[in-house]
Design a protein around this motif. Structure first.
Motif, PDB file in Angstrom:
ATOM      1  N   GLU A   1       2.656  11.919 -11.636  1.00 13.40           N
ATOM      2  CA  GLU A   1       1.618  12.710 -12.301  1.00 13.40           C
ATOM      3  C   GLU A   1       0.427  11.853 -12.701  1.00 13.40           C
ATOM      4  OE1 GLU A   1       1.554  15.538 -16.148  1.00 13.40           O
ATOM      5  OE2 GLU A   1       3.313  15.687 -14.862  1.00 13.40           O
ATOM      6  N   GLU A   2       0.679  10.607 -13.038  1.00 14.24           N
ATOM      7  CA  GLU A   2      -0.384   9.705 -13.483  1.00 14.24           C
ATOM      8  C   GLU A   2      -1.416   9.442 -12.375  1.00 14.24           C
ATOM      9  OE1 GLU A   2      -0.851   5.177 -15.277  1.00 14.24           O
ATOM     10  OE2 GLU A   2       1.107   5.913 -14.639  1.00 14.24           O
ATOM     11  N   TRP A   3      -0.963   9.365 -11.124  1.00 14.19           N
ATOM     12  CA  TRP A   3      -1.836   8.982 -10.012  1.00 14.19           C
ATOM     13  C   TRP A   3      -2.092  10.111  -9.012  1.00 14.19           C
ATOM     14  CZ3 TRP A   3      -4.230   4.713 -11.086  1.00 14.19           C
ATOM     15  CH2 TRP A   3      -3.608   3.748 -11.873  1.00 14.19           C
TER      16      TRP A   3
ATOM     17  N   VAL B   1     -11.371   3.180  14.062  1.00 12.34           N
ATOM     18  CA  VAL B   1     -11.023   1.978  13.298  1.00 12.34           C
ATOM     19  C   VAL B   1     -11.499   2.140  11.853  1.00 12.34           C
ATOM     20  CG1 VAL B   1     -11.556  -0.479  13.041  1.00 12.34           C
ATOM     21  CG2 VAL B   1     -10.910   0.430  15.274  1.00 12.34           C
ATOM     22  N   GLY B   2     -12.676   2.704  11.665  1.00 10.58           N
ATOM     23  CA  GLY B   2     -13.165   2.946  10.305  1.00 10.58           C
ATOM     24  C   GLY B   2     -12.243   3.867   9.521  1.00 10.58           C
ATOM     25  N   HIS B   3     -11.748   4.918  10.160  1.00  9.86           N
ATOM     26  CA  HIS B   3     -10.812   5.825   9.491  1.00  9.86           C
ATOM     27  C   HIS B   3      -9.507   5.104   9.144  1.00  9.86           C
ATOM     28  CE1 HIS B   3     -13.136   9.473   9.864  1.00  9.86           C
ATOM     29  NE2 HIS B   3     -13.286   9.284  11.170  1.00  9.86           N
ATOM     30  N   LEU B   4      -8.989   4.324  10.078  1.00  5.93           N
ATOM     31  CA  LEU B   4      -7.731   3.606   9.830  1.00  5.93           C
ATOM     32  C   LEU B   4      -7.887   2.572   8.714  1.00  5.93           C
ATOM     33  CD1 LEU B   4      -6.447   3.166  13.492  1.00  5.93           C
ATOM     34  CD2 LEU B   4      -5.576   4.739  11.745  1.00  5.93           C
ATOM     35  N   VAL B   5      -9.036   1.908   8.661  1.00  2.00           N
ATOM     36  CA  VAL B   5      -9.285   0.946   7.574  1.00  2.00           C
ATOM     37  C   VAL B   5      -9.307   1.673   6.233  1.00  2.00           C
ATOM     38  CG1 VAL B   5     -11.050  -0.580   6.584  1.00  2.00           C
ATOM     39  CG2 VAL B   5     -10.430  -0.783   8.995  1.00  2.00           C
ATOM     40  N   GLN B   6      -9.951   2.823   6.200  1.00  4.68           N
ATOM     41  CA  GLN B   6      -9.971   3.587   4.949  1.00  4.68           C
ATOM     42  C   GLN B   6      -8.563   3.985   4.516  1.00  4.68           C
ATOM     43  OE1 GLN B   6     -12.094   4.829   2.427  1.00  4.68           O
ATOM     44  NE2 GLN B   6     -13.187   3.074   3.222  1.00  4.68           N
ATOM     45  N   MET B   7      -7.759   4.468   5.467  1.00  6.19           N
ATOM     46  CA  MET B   7      -6.377   4.836   5.142  1.00  6.19           C
ATOM     47  C   MET B   7      -5.607   3.630   4.614  1.00  6.19           C
ATOM     48  SD  MET B   7      -5.287   7.253   8.294  1.00  6.19           S
ATOM     49  CE  MET B   7      -6.520   8.267   9.052  1.00  6.19           C
ATOM     50  N   ALA B   8      -5.810   2.472   5.225  1.00  4.83           N
ATOM     51  CA  ALA B   8      -5.109   1.255   4.794  1.00  4.83           C
ATOM     52  C   ALA B   8      -5.562   0.837   3.393  1.00  4.83           C
ATOM     53  CB  ALA B   8      -5.341   0.133   5.793  1.00  4.83           C
ATOM     54  N   LEU B   9      -6.854   0.991   3.105  1.00  3.55           N
ATOM     55  CA  LEU B   9      -7.336   0.649   1.757  1.00  3.55           C
ATOM     56  C   LEU B   9      -6.746   1.579   0.704  1.00  3.55           C
ATOM     57  CD1 LEU B   9     -11.053  -0.188   2.516  1.00  3.55           C
ATOM     58  CD2 LEU B   9      -9.305  -1.757   1.694  1.00  3.55           C
ATOM     59  N   TRP B  10      -6.685   2.852   1.020  1.00  5.76           N
ATOM     60  CA  TRP B  10      -6.051   3.786   0.098  1.00  5.76           C
ATOM     61  C   TRP B  10      -4.571   3.429  -0.081  1.00  5.76           C
ATOM     62  CZ3 TRP B  10      -8.079   7.345  -3.113  1.00  5.76           C
ATOM     63  CH2 TRP B  10      -9.385   7.748  -2.898  1.00  5.76           C
ATOM     64  N   ALA B  11      -3.894   3.096   1.020  1.00  3.74           N
ATOM     65  CA  ALA B  11      -2.469   2.720   0.934  1.00  3.74           C
ATOM     66  C   ALA B  11      -2.302   1.480   0.066  1.00  3.74           C
ATOM     67  CB  ALA B  11      -1.906   2.475   2.334  1.00  3.74           C
ATOM     68  N   GLY B  12      -3.180   0.505   0.257  1.00  2.00           N
ATOM     69  CA  GLY B  12      -3.128  -0.695  -0.576  1.00  2.00           C
ATOM     70  C   GLY B  12      -3.340  -0.386  -2.044  1.00  2.00           C
ATOM     71  N   SER B  13      -4.228   0.541  -2.329  1.00  2.00           N
ATOM     72  CA  SER B  13      -4.452   0.915  -3.735  1.00  2.00           C
ATOM     73  C   SER B  13      -3.238   1.636  -4.311  1.00  2.00           C
ATOM     74  CB  SER B  13      -5.709   1.767  -3.875  1.00  2.00           C
ATOM     75  OG  SER B  13      -5.526   3.045  -3.315  1.00  2.00           O
ATOM     76  N   PHE B  14      -2.536   2.415  -3.483  1.00  2.00           N
ATOM     77  CA  PHE B  14      -1.327   3.084  -3.953  1.00  2.00           C
ATOM     78  C   PHE B  14      -0.241   2.056  -4.277  1.00  2.00           C
ATOM     79  CE2 PHE B  14      -2.487   6.992  -1.173  1.00  2.00           C
ATOM     80  CZ  PHE B  14      -3.389   7.422  -2.129  1.00  2.00           C
TER      81      PHE B  14
ATOM     82  N   LEU C   1      -8.353   4.829 -15.533  1.00  2.06           N
ATOM     83  CA  LEU C   1      -8.031   3.829 -14.520  1.00  2.06           C
ATOM     84  C   LEU C   1      -8.002   4.457 -13.128  1.00  2.06           C
ATOM     85  CD1 LEU C   1      -7.321   0.911 -13.904  1.00  2.06           C
ATOM     86  CD2 LEU C   1      -4.920   1.478 -14.305  1.00  2.06           C
ATOM     87  N   THR C   2      -7.489   5.668 -13.029  1.00  2.13           N
ATOM     88  CA  THR C   2      -7.461   6.380 -11.754  1.00  2.13           C
ATOM     89  C   THR C   2      -8.879   6.590 -11.229  1.00  2.13           C
ATOM     90  OG1 THR C   2      -5.473   7.556 -12.455  1.00  2.13           O
ATOM     91  CG2 THR C   2      -6.671   8.480 -10.598  1.00  2.13           C
ATOM     92  N   LEU C   3      -9.763   7.016 -12.094  1.00  6.71           N
ATOM     93  CA  LEU C   3     -11.149   7.251 -11.684  1.00  6.71           C
ATOM     94  C   LEU C   3     -11.862   5.948 -11.320  1.00  6.71           C
ATOM     95  CD1 LEU C   3     -12.182  10.044 -14.192  1.00  6.71           C
ATOM     96  CD2 LEU C   3     -11.622  10.267 -11.774  1.00  6.71           C
ATOM     97  N   ILE C   4     -11.554   4.861 -12.024  1.00 10.89           N
ATOM     98  CA  ILE C   4     -12.160   3.568 -11.695  1.00 10.89           C
ATOM     99  C   ILE C   4     -11.713   3.106 -10.312  1.00 10.89           C
ATOM    100  CG2 ILE C   4     -12.182   1.107 -12.306  1.00 10.89           C
ATOM    101  CD1 ILE C   4     -12.148   2.022 -15.265  1.00 10.89           C
ATOM    102  N   ILE C   5     -10.422   3.241 -10.021  1.00  9.12           N
ATOM    103  CA  ILE C   5      -9.907   2.862  -8.703  1.00  9.12           C
ATOM    104  C   ILE C   5     -10.545   3.731  -7.629  1.00  9.12           C
ATOM    105  CG2 ILE C   5      -7.839   2.878  -7.247  1.00  9.12           C
ATOM    106  CD1 ILE C   5      -6.282   1.981  -9.734  1.00  9.12           C
ATOM    107  N   ALA C   6     -10.623   5.017  -7.885  1.00  8.92           N
ATOM    108  CA  ALA C   6     -11.251   5.920  -6.911  1.00  8.92           C
ATOM    109  C   ALA C   6     -12.716   5.551  -6.695  1.00  8.92           C
ATOM    110  CB  ALA C   6     -11.130   7.364  -7.381  1.00  8.92           C
TER     111      ALA C   6
END
Length: 163
Positions: free
Chosen positions: A103-105, A58-71, A3-8
């Motif tokens: 450890e899972e994520w 803005v592209g970098h901030l969007v990426q950070m926000a997407l990662w945060a949303g996935s967390f 699941l971690t790899l699928i999300i990534a």
């Protein structure tokens, strides 16, 4: 782990789409600069560099926000503020370690750092390419200088002294 790899993988696919959009925007802006190069000055070039830098940020901030949303979606964090802070630390490869994922994520943190390093490298390359284009426009096409003309007279100067 799967699941971690699928999300990534989903986040990386989004990264490719975002990178393509930013790249197309920058190519269009450079094309527009080339088209309107007559009569442009230093301030116009600085505006263009600033616009590209802002698009990249803005592209970098969007990426950070997407990662945060996935967390948050994974259940690692309860608030977006904490998740975004953790994401920005990972993305910029700072590695403070004040907030650690379970450890899972944990693998997602390393993947985000790898993506951040690659994206900052791409951003630097795009800015360098644009700066090179602006230098070529001003020094080669406008002034008539060519590579290897170090210390030589400019063609414009030779034409004026001959007349």
């Amino acid at each position: 782990m799967i699941l971690t790899l699928i999300i990534a993988l989903l986040i990386l696919l989004n990264l490719l789409v975002e990178l393509t959009m930013v790249g197309v925007s920058i190519v269009f802006l450079v094309w527009e600069l080339d088209r309107k190069r007559k009569g442009r000055g230093f301030l116009d070039d600085m505006w263009a560099m600033g616009a590209v830098l802002l698009m990249l940020l803005v592209g970098h901030l969007v990426q950070m926000a997407l990662w945060a949303g996935s967390f948050i979606w994974c259940g690692e964090f309860d608030s977006f503020q904490t998740a975004f802070y953790h994401s920005s630390v990972n993305y910029a490869s700072l590695g403070y370690g004040d907030i650690v994922m379970s450890e899972e994520w944990r693998l997602l943190g390393g993947l985000e750092a790898a993506v951040g390093v690659m994206m900052f490298g791409v951003s630097a390359a795009l800015l360098f390419a644009m700066l090179s284009k602006l230098i070529r426009i001003h020094f080669v096409e406008t002034l008539g200088w060519r590579p290897g003309d170090h210390g030589a007279e400019r063609p414009r100067d030779r034409d004026q002294s001959a007349g």
